[in-house]
Design a protein around this motif. Structure first.
Motif, PDB file in Angstrom:
ATOM      1  N   GLU A  48       7.258  -0.645  10.848  1.00 21.33           N
ATOM      2  CA  GLU A  48       6.353  -0.062   9.855  1.00 21.33           C
ATOM      3  C   GLU A  48       5.568  -1.172   9.167  1.00 21.33           C
ATOM      4  O   GLU A  48       6.108  -2.248   8.929  1.00 21.33           O
ATOM      5  CB  GLU A  48       7.163   0.629   8.759  1.00 21.33           C
ATOM      6  N   LEU A  49       4.320  -0.879   8.823  1.00 21.13           N
ATOM      7  CA  LEU A  49       3.530  -1.821   8.030  1.00 21.13           C
ATOM      8  C   LEU A  49       3.659  -1.427   6.555  1.00 21.13           C
ATOM      9  O   LEU A  49       3.321  -0.306   6.178  1.00 21.13           O
ATOM     10  CB  LEU A  49       2.071  -1.773   8.493  1.00 21.13           C
ATOM     11  N   ARG A  50       4.210  -2.348   5.752  1.00 22.42           N
ATOM     12  CA  ARG A  50       4.381  -2.120   4.308  1.00 22.42           C
ATOM     13  C   ARG A  50       3.619  -3.196   3.549  1.00 22.42           C
ATOM     14  O   ARG A  50       3.519  -4.332   4.002  1.00 22.42           O
ATOM     15  CB  ARG A  50       5.873  -2.176   3.946  1.00 22.42           C
ATOM     16  N   ASP A  51       3.123  -2.835   2.357  1.00 20.52           N
ATOM     17  CA  ASP A  51       2.211  -3.728   1.637  1.00 20.52           C
ATOM     18  C   ASP A  51       2.879  -4.952   1.035  1.00 20.52           C
ATOM     19  O   ASP A  51       2.247  -5.996   0.879  1.00 20.52           O
ATOM     20  CB  ASP A  51       1.515  -2.964   0.496  1.00 20.52           C
ATOM     21  N   GLY A  52       4.171  -4.862   0.667  1.00 13.12           N
ATOM     22  CA  GLY A  52       4.775  -5.924  -0.137  1.00 13.12           C
ATOM     23  C   GLY A  52       4.248  -5.841  -1.567  1.00 13.12           C
ATOM     24  O   GLY A  52       3.602  -4.864  -1.944  1.00 13.12           O
ATOM     25  N   GLY A  53       4.539  -6.847  -2.372  1.00 12.71           N
ATOM     26  CA  GLY A  53       4.077  -6.852  -3.763  1.00 12.71           C
ATOM     27  C   GLY A  53       4.949  -5.979  -4.655  1.00 12.71           C
ATOM     28  O   GLY A  53       6.076  -5.645  -4.295  1.00 12.71           O
ATOM     29  N   ASP A  54       4.417  -5.621  -5.816  1.00 10.93           N
ATOM     30  CA  ASP A  54       5.231  -4.949  -6.835  1.00 10.93           C
ATOM     31  C   ASP A  54       5.247  -3.429  -6.709  1.00 10.93           C
ATOM     32  O   ASP A  54       6.271  -2.792  -6.944  1.00 10.93           O
ATOM     33  CB  ASP A  54       4.717  -5.313  -8.228  1.00 10.93           C
ATOM     34  N   ALA A  55       4.114  -2.839  -6.358  1.00 11.48           N
ATOM     35  CA  ALA A  55       4.030  -1.381  -6.362  1.00 11.48           C
ATOM     36  C   ALA A  55       5.024  -0.782  -5.366  1.00 11.48           C
ATOM     37  O   ALA A  55       5.193  -1.298  -4.258  1.00 11.48           O
ATOM     38  CB  ALA A  55       2.610  -0.930  -6.007  1.00 11.48           C
ATOM     39  N   HIS A  62      -0.803   1.006   1.887  1.00 11.28           N
ATOM     40  CA  HIS A  62      -2.275   0.920   1.905  1.00 11.28           C
ATOM     41  C   HIS A  62      -2.790   0.235   3.168  1.00 11.28           C
ATOM     42  O   HIS A  62      -3.810   0.619   3.722  1.00 11.28           O
ATOM     43  CB  HIS A  62      -2.772   0.192   0.655  1.00 11.28           C
ATOM     44  N   LYS A  63      -2.057  -0.787   3.618  1.00 13.13           N
ATOM     45  CA  LYS A  63      -2.495  -1.494   4.832  1.00 13.13           C
ATOM     46  C   LYS A  63      -2.423  -0.570   6.046  1.00 13.13           C
ATOM     47  O   LYS A  63      -3.305  -0.593   6.904  1.00 13.13           O
ATOM     48  CB  LYS A  63      -1.619  -2.729   5.080  1.00 13.13           C
ATOM     49  N   ALA A  64      -1.355   0.215   6.133  1.00 17.74           N
ATOM     50  CA  ALA A  64      -1.205   1.143   7.267  1.00 17.74           C
ATOM     51  C   ALA A  64      -2.276   2.235   7.205  1.00 17.74           C
ATOM     52  O   ALA A  64      -2.825   2.642   8.242  1.00 17.74           O
ATOM     53  CB  ALA A  64       0.192   1.757   7.266  1.00 17.74           C
ATOM     54  N   VAL A  65      -2.570   2.704   6.009  1.00 15.62           N
ATOM     55  CA  VAL A  65      -3.649   3.692   5.852  1.00 15.62           C
ATOM     56  C   VAL A  65      -4.974   3.084   6.311  1.00 15.62           C
ATOM     57  O   VAL A  65      -5.774   3.731   7.007  1.00 15.62           O
ATOM     58  CB  VAL A  65      -3.732   4.178   4.387  1.00 15.62           C
TER      59      VAL A  65
END
Ligand code: PGA
Ligand code: ZN
Length: 423
Positions: A48-55, A62-65
């Motif tokens: 899976e592509l996940r954004d990382g960071g705090d949210a 968002h990257k996968a979208v």
């Protein structure tokens, strides 16, 4: 042809974001799909592509979208696609990695499922009928495996095994099977309340009381089945377990259950005692995903009396399934589209398993949406078995309700396990 592609993030059943896709077709019709997400994921799964960071603790998508609305949209709208196979192959090529890590398996699987719905729409048929025709399979309504007691990575209780399921093998129809599952779930609720006061739920909607060990869990389950007047037996209401042994593996063929460390041989004996004592028809991931020696030992000792399902072991990957068939790891395969990332890859996995005389069970993930694609997948490929969690909670019952809808819409599709799969 696809005229427009939209995507956004929605929340999954654990409250984390996942990818939702909408394709607009040439005739103005829209088709939707969304990606599920595992918690006890296998090491070899598509990524899976996940954004990382705090949210969202780094689990944003968002990257996968952006993969969907950017590069994948370009491919989808570039030309009319004649086959799902061609489209899925083009998406894999575009990604360029071994495991869809660049564009994200969460992006690609949602597009692939939406595209499957688009092909069925264009053919003027249901998704299950389209898949049946594509794969040359006889349609079959699958035996639901209701996960009613949760442990492991899906719950906060001390139970080492992840899933305890009831499977109404002896039901006459999907509708009756769902009624039996729901009645057992309610009987179990009453017993849990009586014995534990309250109990939380696990991620898949099953109860998660403070049961000490698998024996206690299975005793409770057999008692709840009895409360409903049904019979706990492999050909009536059978029990299936998914220990998900990665979760209690200590490495190097050692496993910790209920505070005791067992070696491979001792774990096989542990399972054999469970098989002697309870009406178990299926054991999934009884050994860790990389403990091939453990899988071999278990297969040699028990394959004649129980279904042995590889989930994290195979990650719905045709090549790994082929290897497992040649080496004698298991006699069955769990099928999860997002483990391999495309519907074509999923159908390839089922085809290889069939060639090798291995049974298949179609499966949800612990993090789900209300997308009901896997119900059509199970019916259209005729595998005879599905698991989608408890008979409660919207994201779980979406699949069971779709199965009974198919049954109502299409009288004549038989219900039940395929021949020779009683166990
Ligand atoms: P997962 O678990 O969806 O959290 O990976 C399901 C399973 O192990 O079958
Ligand atoms: Zn599993």
């Amino acid at each position: 042809t696809v005229s427009a592609v939209a995507a956004r993030h929605i929340l999954d059943s654990r409250g984390y974001p996942t990818v939702a896709v909408r394709l607009t077709l040439g005739d103005g019709t829209t088709v939707d799909a969304s990606a599920p997400a595992g918690a006890s994921t296998g090491e070899f799964e598509a990524v899976e592509l996940r954004d990382g960071g705090d949210a969202f603790s780094g689990r944003g998508v968002h990257k996968a979208v952006a993969s969907v609305t950017g590069e994948l949209a370009e491919v989808l709208t570039s030309r009319p696609w004649a086959t799902l196979h061609d489209l899925d192959a083009a998406m894999i090529d575009l990604d360029g990695t071994e495991n869809l890590a660049r564009l994200g398996a969460n992006a690609v699987v949602a597009v692939s499922i939406a595209a499957t719905r688009a092909f069925a729409h264009v053919a003027g048929t249901s998704v299950h009928a389209w898949l049946s025709r594509l794969t040359g399979s006889a349609e079959r309504l699958p035996v639901p495996h209701f996960n009613v007691l949760n442990g492991g990575a899906h719950a906060a209780n001390p139970l080492d095994f992840q899933e305890f399921m009831v499977a109404p093998v002896g039901a006459a129809s999907e509708d009756e099977a769902v009624r039996m599952g729901a009645e057992i779930y309610h009987a179990l609720a009453a017993r849990v309340k009586q014995s534990f006061g309250t109990a939380g739920l696990g991620d898949e909607g099953g109860f998660a009381p403070d049961l000490a060990n698998p024996h206690e869990a299975l005793d409770l389950l057999v008692a709840a089945i009895g409360d409903t007047g049904l019979t706990a037996a492999v050909d009536q209401v059978a029990i299936a377990i998914d220990p998900a042994a990665n979760g209690f593996s200590q490495g190097e063929g050692r496993y910790r259950i209920d505070g005791t460390v067992l070696d491979r041989g001792q774990l096989v004996e542990y399972y054999e005692r469970l098989l002697d004592a309870y009406p178990l028809r299926s054991v999934e991931d009884g050994f860790a995903e990389d403990d091939y020696e453990g899988w071999r030992l278990m297969f040699d000792a028990t394959c004649h009396r129980v279904q042995l399902v590889g989930d994290d072991l195979y990650v719905t990957d045709a090549r790994r399934i082929e290897e497992g068939a040649l080496r004698g790891w298991s006699n069955a395969v769990l099928i999860k589209p997002n483990q391999i990332g495309t519907v074509t890859g999923t159908l390839d996995a089922i085809a290889v398993a069939r060639e090798r005389n291995m049974r298949c069970m179609v499966s949800h993930r612990s993090g789900e949406t209300t997308d009901d694609f896997i119900a059509d997948l199970a019916v259209g490929t005729g595998v005879g078995q599905i698991k989608s969690g408890a008979p409660a909670r919207g994201e779980r019952v979406a699949k069971y309700n779709r199965l009974t809808e198919i049954e109502a819409d299409c009288p004549g599709i038989p219900y039940g396990l395929t021949e020779g799969t009683a166990r």
